[in-house]
Design an enzyme around this catalytic site. Structure first.
Site, PDB file in Angstrom:
ATOM      1  N   GLU A 248       0.818  -1.223   0.000  1.00 19.80           N
ATOM      2  CA  GLU A 248       0.000   0.000   0.000  1.00 19.80           C
ATOM      3  C   GLU A 248       0.855   1.279   0.000  1.00 19.80           C
ATOM      4  O   GLU A 248       0.478   2.291   0.587  1.00 19.80           O
ATOM      5  CB  GLU A 248      -0.955  -0.009   1.201  1.00 19.80           C
ATOM      6  CG  GLU A 248      -1.803  -1.270   1.318  1.00 19.80           C
ATOM      7  CD  GLU A 248      -2.768  -1.456   0.159  1.00 19.80           C
ATOM      8  OE1 GLU A 248      -3.179  -0.452  -0.417  1.00 19.80           O
ATOM      9  OE2 GLU A 248      -3.098  -2.611  -0.159  1.00 19.80           O
ATOM     10  N   LEU A 249       2.022   1.186  -0.621  1.00 20.11           N
ATOM     11  CA  LEU A 249       2.970   2.315  -0.721  1.00 20.11           C
ATOM     12  C   LEU A 249       3.409   2.846   0.653  1.00 20.11           C
ATOM     13  O   LEU A 249       3.732   4.034   0.781  1.00 20.11           O
ATOM     14  CB  LEU A 249       2.413   3.464  -1.570  1.00 20.11           C
ATOM     15  CG  LEU A 249       2.242   3.221  -3.076  1.00 20.11           C
ATOM     16  CD1 LEU A 249       2.006   4.554  -3.800  1.00 20.11           C
ATOM     17  CD2 LEU A 249       3.440   2.519  -3.694  1.00 20.11           C
TER      18      LEU A 249
END
Length: 406
Positions: free
Chosen positions: A150-151
């Protein structure tokens, strides 16, 4: 000249079935729901493959054949690839067809799409290695660029990723870290020597991923000519337009009848009408452009929710209790050398389990509710903790004794 860099996250978790307290000690299969609800992993995978992955892959392949310089990149989680192997091999083959074009780059991540970097660096490195091996097995590529679950990103992760041999990493171009700076350039993460960070242009990315079919949006309807004008407007004020989003945007989050596939089908041609525009993969962007300055990110950021921090997974007591108790079992589970037990423990690390326990309200709450297969965050917590209680019982007795010895 903006180079457009498409990156798609492709992920499906192993959702935990409704696991009752009465099941503890009697059922070691936590992910085998076979009902008609949204906890049936096979049913969900087959539905998303039919609505999204297969038609999107066909469209991308058509575009590569029509525009030989069209490039995209993907990160497929390890647990997604496992499910494709079992439930939809034709989808896996369609990704392999894309890999064979030479226009597609596959990135590294944690095999289990986990939050392991926050809790166990050793477990993190193990999962990255597992994922790298899986990418090589299916696509014949050795990933050179990393993107965390999710970065999620900060300076310490960037330093670790450089030590692991990568040349680049992806992150969110969040306003609170960018300030006056633009996400349309490469940056050098603080504490690294040769690593580059590519930052998501969240405004343009979210125009496609979230606002495309919103009739309340002032720019509705979004067309390929309109969007390509916004991309071309970066000319003279940036080298890169990083469009990062879930692959399920195409067909699952934005249904086919919204026109999302037609938009995708026409977008590359419209972007290439400007003679200075082109497409690059993350590795090509790093080889072509130099970082313009250092990027210093102390606190963790992510691409989730308005806050773009860790609060989607770790903002309330039930989330923190569940994940802490899970990682408390690390030594005993790994010490058991029981492959099935270790695999189950790792499947329970997938970030989605903690996302489902989020109790946010307002706009973010609606997004969490949309993605949550349980009726409430508390139902997700109860099933998770019951399954964890069962897992704890299955750890061989000698390992428990070893772990508690002085």
């Amino acid at each position: 000249m903006p180079s457009v860099c498409f990156y798609f996250q492709v992920h499906q978790p192993y959702r935990i079935k409704h696991f009752r307290v009465f099941d503890i000690g009697h059922d070691d299969a936590y992910f085998n729901d076979n009902s008609e609800n949204d906890l049936n992993n096979r049913r969900i995978l087959e539905k998303v493959a039919r609505k999204s992955y297969l038609p999107a892959n066909r469209t991308i392949l058509e575009l590569i054949k029509k525009h030989p310089n069209f490039k995209v990149s993907y990160s497929l989680s390890g647990v997604l690839m496992e499910q494709l192997e079992k439930f939809s091999p034709e989808t896996l083959e369609s990704f392999q067809d894309l890999a064979e074009t030479g226009n597609v780059e596959f990135l590294s991540e944690t095999y289990y799409h986990s939050l392991s970097f926050l809790y166990s660096p050793e477990e993190f490195r193990t999962q990255v290695k597992m994922h790298k091996d899986k990418i090589m097995e299916h696509f014949g590529q050795k990933p050179k660029v990393f993107r965390n679950t999710e970065l999620i990103y900060n300076n310490s992760l960037a330093v670790e990723i450089e030590k692991m041999g990568y040349k680049g990493i992806l992150a969110e171009g969040a306003d609170h870290i960018m300030g006056w700076r633009s996400p349309n350039f490469l940056y050098r993460p603080k504490g690294t020597k040769n690593l580059s960070v590519l930052l998501k242009n969240y405004r343009l990315s979210d125009d496609i991923a979230f606002r495309f079919s919103s009739r309340d949006w002032k720019d509705y309807p979004l067309t390929a000519p309109k969007f390509s004008q916004w991309v071309s407007a970066v000319n003279g004020n940036g080298n890169l337009v990083n469009l990062f989003m879930d692959y399920e945007t195409f067909g699952e989050h934005q249904w086919e009848d919204t026109g999302i596939f037609e938009f995708l089908r026409h977008l590359p041609g419209e972007i290439l009408k400007h003679p200075d525009n082109d497409f690059v993969t993350p590795s090509e962007a790093i080889d072509r452009y130099n970082p313009v300055s250092e990027l210093d990110v102390h606190n963790f950021i992510s691409w989730a929710d308005i806050e773009r921090d860790l609060s989607a997974w770790l903002s309330n007591p039930i989330q923190n209790d569940a994940i802490r108790k899970l990682y408390d079992l690390e030594k005993t589970v790994l010490g058991s050398n029981n492959k099935a037990l270790i695999d189950t423990w790792r499947k329970m690390q997938t970030s989605d389990h903690f996302y489902y326990m989020c109790t946010k309200w307002f706009a973010d709450g609606d997004v969490h509710k949309y993605f949550n297969p349980y009726s409430s965050p508390y139902e997700a917590f109860i099933s998770f903790m019951n399954a964890l209680g069962d897992l704890r019982l299955r750890i061989p007795h000698k390992n428990k004794e070893k772990a508690t010895a002085p």
